[in-house]
Design a protein around this motif. Sequence first.
Motif, PDB file in Angstrom:
ATOM      1  N   LEU A 109      30.150  52.702  33.614  1.00 10.26           N
ATOM      2  CA  LEU A 109      30.784  53.584  34.590  1.00 10.26           C
ATOM      3  C   LEU A 109      29.874  53.827  35.793  1.00 10.26           C
ATOM      4  CD1 LEU A 109      32.326  56.099  32.040  1.00 10.26           C
ATOM      5  CD2 LEU A 109      33.649  54.737  33.655  1.00 10.26           C
ATOM      6  N   ARG A 110      28.595  54.026  35.539  1.00  3.47           N
ATOM      7  CA  ARG A 110      27.657  54.262  36.653  1.00  3.47           C
ATOM      8  C   ARG A 110      27.516  53.019  37.526  1.00  3.47           C
ATOM      9  NH1 ARG A 110      24.542  59.238  36.013  1.00  3.47           N
ATOM     10  NH2 ARG A 110      25.752  60.393  34.457  1.00  3.47           N
ATOM     11  N   ALA A 111      27.545  51.855  36.899  1.00  7.04           N
ATOM     12  CA  ALA A 111      27.466  50.613  37.675  1.00  7.04           C
ATOM     13  C   ALA A 111      28.713  50.432  38.540  1.00  7.04           C
ATOM     14  CB  ALA A 111      27.282  49.418  36.745  1.00  7.04           C
ATOM     15  N   VAL A 112      29.888  50.775  37.992  1.00  2.40           N
ATOM     16  CA  VAL A 112      31.135  50.676  38.759  1.00  2.40           C
ATOM     17  C   VAL A 112      31.116  51.664  39.921  1.00  2.40           C
ATOM     18  CG1 VAL A 112      33.641  51.021  38.667  1.00  2.40           C
ATOM     19  CG2 VAL A 112      32.487  49.788  36.829  1.00  2.40           C
ATOM     20  N   GLU A 113      30.620  52.865  39.679  1.00  2.00           N
ATOM     21  CA  GLU A 113      30.504  53.855  40.757  1.00  2.00           C
ATOM     22  C   GLU A 113      29.694  53.306  41.927  1.00  2.00           C
ATOM     23  OE1 GLU A 113      30.667  58.173  38.396  1.00  2.00           O
ATOM     24  OE2 GLU A 113      28.748  57.292  38.972  1.00  2.00           O
ATOM     25  N   ARG A 114      28.533  52.730  41.616  1.00  2.00           N
ATOM     26  CA  ARG A 114      27.668  52.194  42.670  1.00  2.00           C
ATOM     27  C   ARG A 114      28.356  51.034  43.390  1.00  2.00           C
ATOM     28  NH1 ARG A 114      22.701  54.121  43.414  1.00  2.00           N
ATOM     29  NH2 ARG A 114      21.362  52.870  44.781  1.00  2.00           N
ATOM     30  N   ASN A 115      29.067  50.211  42.618  1.00  2.00           N
ATOM     31  CA  ASN A 115      29.768  49.070  43.201  1.00  2.00           C
ATOM     32  C   ASN A 115      30.864  49.535  44.159  1.00  2.00           C
ATOM     33  OD1 ASN A 115      30.012  46.109  43.146  1.00  2.00           O
ATOM     34  ND2 ASN A 115      32.027  46.481  42.261  1.00  2.00           N
ATOM     35  N   LEU A 116      31.577  50.607  43.784  1.00  2.00           N
ATOM     36  CA  LEU A 116      32.606  51.161  44.666  1.00  2.00           C
ATOM     37  C   LEU A 116      31.993  51.711  45.954  1.00  2.00           C
ATOM     38  CD1 LEU A 116      35.042  53.081  42.263  1.00  2.00           C
ATOM     39  CD2 LEU A 116      35.558  51.070  43.632  1.00  2.00           C
ATOM     40  N   GLU A 117      30.834  52.358  45.824  1.00  2.00           N
ATOM     41  CA  GLU A 117      30.154  52.870  47.012  1.00  2.00           C
ATOM     42  C   GLU A 117      29.813  51.748  47.985  1.00  2.00           C
ATOM     43  OE1 GLU A 117      26.749  54.910  45.526  1.00  2.00           O
ATOM     44  OE2 GLU A 117      27.911  56.506  44.555  1.00  2.00           O
ATOM     45  N   ARG A 118      29.594  50.558  47.438  1.00  2.00           N
ATOM     46  CA  ARG A 118      29.289  49.397  48.277  1.00  2.00           C
ATOM     47  C   ARG A 118      30.555  48.725  48.803  1.00  2.00           C
ATOM     48  NH1 ARG A 118      24.153  49.528  50.025  1.00  2.00           N
ATOM     49  NH2 ARG A 118      22.864  50.487  48.408  1.00  2.00           N
ATOM     50  N   ASN A 133      37.122  41.265  46.824  1.00  2.00           N
ATOM     51  CA  ASN A 133      35.701  41.469  47.112  1.00  2.00           C
ATOM     52  C   ASN A 133      34.934  41.827  45.831  1.00  2.00           C
ATOM     53  OD1 ASN A 133      33.344  41.640  48.591  1.00  2.00           O
ATOM     54  ND2 ASN A 133      33.777  43.667  49.419  1.00  2.00           N
ATOM     55  N   LEU A 134      35.053  40.973  44.834  1.00  2.00           N
ATOM     56  CA  LEU A 134      34.490  41.246  43.508  1.00  2.00           C
ATOM     57  C   LEU A 134      32.966  41.356  43.565  1.00  2.00           C
ATOM     58  CD1 LEU A 134      35.243  41.487  40.469  1.00  2.00           C
ATOM     59  CD2 LEU A 134      34.855  39.017  40.295  1.00  2.00           C
ATOM     60  N   GLY A 135      32.455  42.478  43.045  1.00  2.00           N
ATOM     61  CA  GLY A 135      31.009  42.682  43.043  1.00  2.00           C
ATOM     62  C   GLY A 135      30.424  42.907  41.669  1.00  2.00           C
ATOM     63  N   LYS A 195      33.017  47.364  47.004  1.00  2.00           N
ATOM     64  CA  LYS A 195      33.370  46.161  46.255  1.00  2.00           C
ATOM     65  C   LYS A 195      34.246  46.493  45.046  1.00  2.00           C
ATOM     66  CE  LYS A 195      29.423  43.373  47.688  1.00  2.00           C
ATOM     67  NZ  LYS A 195      28.312  42.498  47.241  1.00  2.00           N
ATOM     68  N   GLY A 196      34.921  45.457  44.530  1.00  2.00           N
ATOM     69  CA  GLY A 196      35.797  45.612  43.382  1.00  2.00           C
ATOM     70  C   GLY A 196      35.100  45.303  42.069  1.00  2.00           C
ATOM     71  N   SER A 197      35.672  45.819  40.970  1.00  2.00           N
ATOM     72  CA  SER A 197      35.081  45.641  39.639  1.00  2.00           C
ATOM     73  C   SER A 197      36.135  45.137  38.661  1.00  2.00           C
ATOM     74  CB  SER A 197      34.508  46.964  39.110  1.00  2.00           C
ATOM     75  OG  SER A 197      33.509  47.473  39.977  1.00  2.00           O
ATOM     76  N   LEU A 198      35.696  44.330  37.714  1.00  2.00           N
ATOM     77  CA  LEU A 198      36.550  43.792  36.659  1.00  2.00           C
ATOM     78  C   LEU A 198      35.911  44.096  35.319  1.00  2.00           C
ATOM     79  CD1 LEU A 198      38.824  41.965  35.538  1.00  2.00           C
ATOM     80  CD2 LEU A 198      37.362  39.998  36.020  1.00  2.00           C
ATOM     81  N   ILE A 199      36.659  44.782  34.433  1.00  2.00           N
ATOM     82  CA  ILE A 199      36.146  45.156  33.109  1.00  2.00           C
ATOM     83  C   ILE A 199      37.053  44.542  32.056  1.00  2.00           C
ATOM     84  CG2 ILE A 199      35.720  47.057  31.495  1.00  2.00           C
ATOM     85  CD1 ILE A 199      35.569  47.628  35.243  1.00  2.00           C
ATOM     86  N   LEU A 200      36.487  43.704  31.196  1.00  2.00           N
ATOM     87  CA  LEU A 200      37.234  43.061  30.121  1.00  2.00           C
ATOM     88  C   LEU A 200      36.898  43.723  28.792  1.00  2.00           C
ATOM     89  CD1 LEU A 200      36.859  39.253  30.977  1.00  2.00           C
ATOM     90  CD2 LEU A 200      38.653  40.845  31.681  1.00  2.00           C
ATOM     91  N   VAL A 201      37.934  43.986  27.996  1.00  2.00           N
ATOM     92  CA  VAL A 201      37.769  44.544  26.658  1.00  2.00           C
ATOM     93  C   VAL A 201      38.489  43.619  25.685  1.00  2.00           C
ATOM     94  CG1 VAL A 201      37.541  46.914  27.462  1.00  2.00           C
ATOM     95  CG2 VAL A 201      39.799  46.017  26.917  1.00  2.00           C
ATOM     96  N   PRO A 202      38.070  43.574  24.410  1.00  2.00           N
ATOM     97  CA  PRO A 202      38.685  42.615  23.483  1.00  2.00           C
ATOM     98  C   PRO A 202      40.140  42.912  23.161  1.00  2.00           C
ATOM     99  CG  PRO A 202      36.959  43.896  22.383  1.00  2.00           C
ATOM    100  CD  PRO A 202      36.911  44.256  23.821  1.00  2.00           C
TER     101      PRO A 202
END
Length: 747
Positions: free
Chosen positions: A243-252, A321-323, A254-261
């Motif tokens: 979550l903290r990594a996604v927060e920082r990525n949004l501040e930049r 803009n995947l980061g 950029k988009g985020s992709l999270i895969l779960v099984p």
Amino acid sequence: MSPSNLASVAVGRPVRGEFTYVVPDGLSGRLSPGQRILVPFGRSMSLGFFLGPAAPPPEGESVKLKPIMKVLEDSPSLPPDLIALLRFAAEHYRYPLGEVIKSALPPGLTKAEEEKEAKPDVQEFAVALVAEAPAVLRRAPAQSAALAYLLAVGGRAPIEEVAHAIPGARETLRKLVERGFVRIDEEVIAPGVKEGLAQGRPEKLTPEQAAAVLELHAAVDAGGFQPFLLHGVTGSGKTEVYLRAVERNLERGKGSLILVPEIALTPQLVGRFRSRFGADVAVLHSALKDRERLFHWQALRKGTVRIAVGVRSAVFAPVENLGLVVVDEEHDPSFKQEDKLRYQARDLAVVRAKQAGAVVVLGSATPSLETLENTRRGRYRKLELKNRVDDRPMPTIELVDLRQERPREPLVQEEAPILSAPLLDAMAETIGRGQQVILFLNRRGHSTFLICEVCGTSVKCSDCDVCLTYHRSQNRLVCHYCGVAHPVPEHCRECTGPLLKMGIGTERVEAEVAERIPQARVARLDRDSASSAERLTEMLASFARREIDVLVGTQMVAKGHDFPGVTLVCVVMADTSLAIPDFRASERTFHLLTQVAGRAGRGKDPGRVLVQTYNPEADPVKRVLTHDFEGFSERELERRKVLAWPPYTRMAAIRLEGESAEQTASVARFLGDFIGRNMPPASWGVRLLGPAIAPISRIRGRTRWQLLLKAPTHAALAPLLARLEAKLVDIPSAVRVTIDVDPAAML
């Protein structure tokens, strides 16, 4: 003819290669790569995908090219970075490009018709009223679970989502409405509206979390492809790091992709992302209605939503803009698709991050050996969370040695009793305290193997180091890798002890529990008993309400469930998964034992795990007692290296199935001969195993065979697979042949 007037097109049919079409004057300037188009193909019209200009035919070659008939959308459904990923997937996994593209699109974009804008539908939302929640928490576990989920996602969520996350949620929500704890509102989905951004964000991280977040923030700030392994024990707070990594990525920006099984088994993860980022999260999975999936896809494509959370198919989500890419529980076998396009979503996630210049984080408590080896070679950077956030101890794990516990009855050499005396005593004690038990059968259920009653050794193939499978009809032992068959030995080769034929099913265990502990309320959870999603939901809800004392099940009971009443987990037979004819048997046994152990003691009461085994010295069984992942992985990697198994080789499986046993066997031998005679020079170091009849030799009346190819690199395999693929046109249509690159299941 000018290349500007020619188009390279992937056709949405099961045909290989790209096709050249003429661009009519009326469509000139209207085409962009990734657009859906309508093209003539054969005697009918077909959905196509424009990929860019095509080279003209060779001079002197007379080719009659057909024109593109229609453009189906104004802007491309597929961005350039996604086209690059799909091209890679088609080539690597040997699958038609047009079919690969179709599989990546949501319902609504896979037909040869005009694009329809998915409008925001009126959705029902369940809103929690929690003034009297403590009383509910004590009396009704199912209702408390629904309220807890609503609280976790900021106080409200679509009914569809709650129903998918909580067993029996629709009926539970109805009761909560009647009692005044929840109300049902109608609202319109509006992507981009932030909800609950401040919900549930812990003020303080553990030192290990803080160190991991610092490294990931630096990587996101620097940009570029950087792969990480986040190795954290269960309960160590990996999700907060994501979550903290996604927060920082949004501040930049950029988009985020999270895969779960499996999204149905990880509601807490989805809930936490929705709580933190509100409507800036698109959740992609099959439980959504078609129009909802299309709506989320289009919101991501337009950039109005920047975070995608989903199962393996979400690796193709059009995140702008995947980061950052996160793969949670990266070791889970469900990331590998076993039909049609047989891709491994974890591996494609890494490829996508590399193509996009993004940070990728693979998270697990028990990383796959492929990921671990990449870390050892310096390809991935390792971040570790060795301690739990709440300091709650792991459950105690004890072994029950069946060599000592099995009753000795003269002249009886049939299957061993299932439930030992220590297991029965522990179950009776647990049920007597009003607590619950899970009995876990770690097995596939199809095969019988031989194990020594005295020393616990199973009978293996000397060449392949996998267990031999006993075929009752032939009274033979068969290796399903190399095809070698052996007569059934009279005694154990190691100690001359008697050999037992092992094969245990959930029905037999359920019956024995009912007989030995008559006061227990017992239920069975497997693919047969949970024949529908509704039946599965009903059974899990009943267990959550403590209407069941003992739940007997296979891997379905091991993943993701959180039942506070469960304080005892029993692994009925650890040897069964060790004896599966698969070189990954030890690794998967360790992963599953670690995972199922986590089902015990998730409430206020401490947990206990009992593992029954004939082979307590087996490395994965012994190591799981002390949660020694490092020791297990080091030894297993050494074994794989000696035997040239992945991660030290690359593999492809050629699988055949047909109604005629003779014809299928004949085609398998034909392909084996062809491979042996046609290995190109570039395929140096390639080794063929088989052909051999598959471990599951018949499914739905169709006989199955397989051939395995091993090579030092994928580049050594590729030219041989290309030749083999071209040869498949000569195979009788009655025999289906598929190529599985980087196979996961060997059965």
